[in-house]
Scaffold this active site. Structure first.
Site, PDB file in Angstrom:
ATOM      1  CB  SER A 136     -14.844 -17.632 -19.273  1.00 27.17           C
ATOM      2  OG  SER A 136     -14.976 -16.268 -19.656  1.00 27.17           O
ATOM      3  CE1 TYR A 149     -20.151 -18.141 -19.122  1.00 24.80           C
ATOM      4  CE2 TYR A 149     -18.891 -16.156 -18.617  1.00 24.80           C
ATOM      5  CZ  TYR A 149     -19.086 -17.289 -19.379  1.00 24.80           C
ATOM      6  OH  TYR A 149     -18.215 -17.594 -20.397  1.00 24.80           O
ATOM      7  CE  LYS A 153     -17.749 -20.486 -18.343  1.00 22.36           C
ATOM      8  NZ  LYS A 153     -17.638 -21.784 -19.038  1.00 22.36           N
TER       9      LYS A 153
END
Length: 245
Positions: A136, A149, A153
């Site tokens: 991401s 998160y 990533k």
């Protein structure tokens, strides 16, 4: 002399047309005879990737945690005349990962991060393959209030580079896709109201939010022979948002 010039010109045009036609034929199915394993592929970016790989000639195995989602995705893609099958797989469960791999033994496959080690032996048997990890833009520019998160990533970018080194001798390329904000159910909270969406657009050089299909072509390219000399790289599909550490 004039006639000779016209004839030569006609021959040149005919040759160019033939060369272009030949190119279209050879490149029409760049992933022919390949099998693509796409995890988390029943919705959003994963689904768009599965569709594009199948359109480019691969047989695609879609997977997700829920059987109903797998069935829906397979039906939709098969309804488009694409070569697609599916299986339930929770990539956090070892037994599910093993079962998923056994459905495509002895065939070139690709997989996301948690599937890589499981599929490498099968890729090696077939002489190599391609792995595309989906990270991401949050790996470069953390999203607010999404600390774990974001960190996960960023770790995928490092994983990509390490796997590229480890698997190079096995003729396996490992690259990474880093989508920016793409209009999916997962990202809905980031652009759900008009004011927030406009604010996001202002931060992008391309003044709009991306679509899942705009990630799919890059993955297909990275799995094709055209990308045979590319490994350990991360491609940001982010509308021009900053994408460097």
């Amino acid at each position: 002399m004039h006639k000779a010039g016209l004839l030569l010109g006609a021959c040149v045009r005919a040759w160019k047309s033939l060369r272009m036609a030949s190119s279209r034929v050879t490149r029409r199915d760049p992933l022919a005879n390949k099998v693509a394993l796409v995890t988390a592929s029943t919705d959003g970016i994963g689904f768009a990737i599965a569709r594009r790989l199948a359109q480019d000639g691969a047989h695609v195995v879609v997977s997700s945690r829920k059987q109903q989602n797998v069935d829906r995705a397979v039906a939709a893609l098969q309804g488009e005349g694409l070569s697609v099958t599916g299986t339930v797989c929770h990539v956090g469960k070892a037994e599910d990962r093993d079962r998923l791999v056994t459905t495509i033994l002895e065939i070139n496959v690709k997989a996301t991060a948690l599937m890589t080690k499981a599929v490498v032996p099968e890729m090696e048997k077939r002489g190599g393959g391609s792995v595309v990890i989906v990270a991401s833009l949050a790996a470069y520019t953390p999203f607010p209030a999404l600390g774990p998160y974001n960190v996960s990533k960023t770790a995928l970018l490092g994983l990509t580079k390490n796997l590229a080194i480890e698997l190079a001798q096995k003729n396996i390329n490992v690259n990474c896709l880093a989508p920016g904000i793409i209009k999916t159910k997962f990202s809905h909270v980031l652009w759900m109201d008009e004011a927030r969406e406009e604010s996001i657009k202002e931060a992008l050089r391309i003044r709009r939010i991306g679509k899942p299909e705009e990630c799919a072509g890059i993955v297909s390219f990275l799995c094709s022979e055209d990308a045979s000399y590319i490994t350990g790289e991360t491609v940001a599909v982010s509308g021009g948002a900053p994408s460097r550490l």
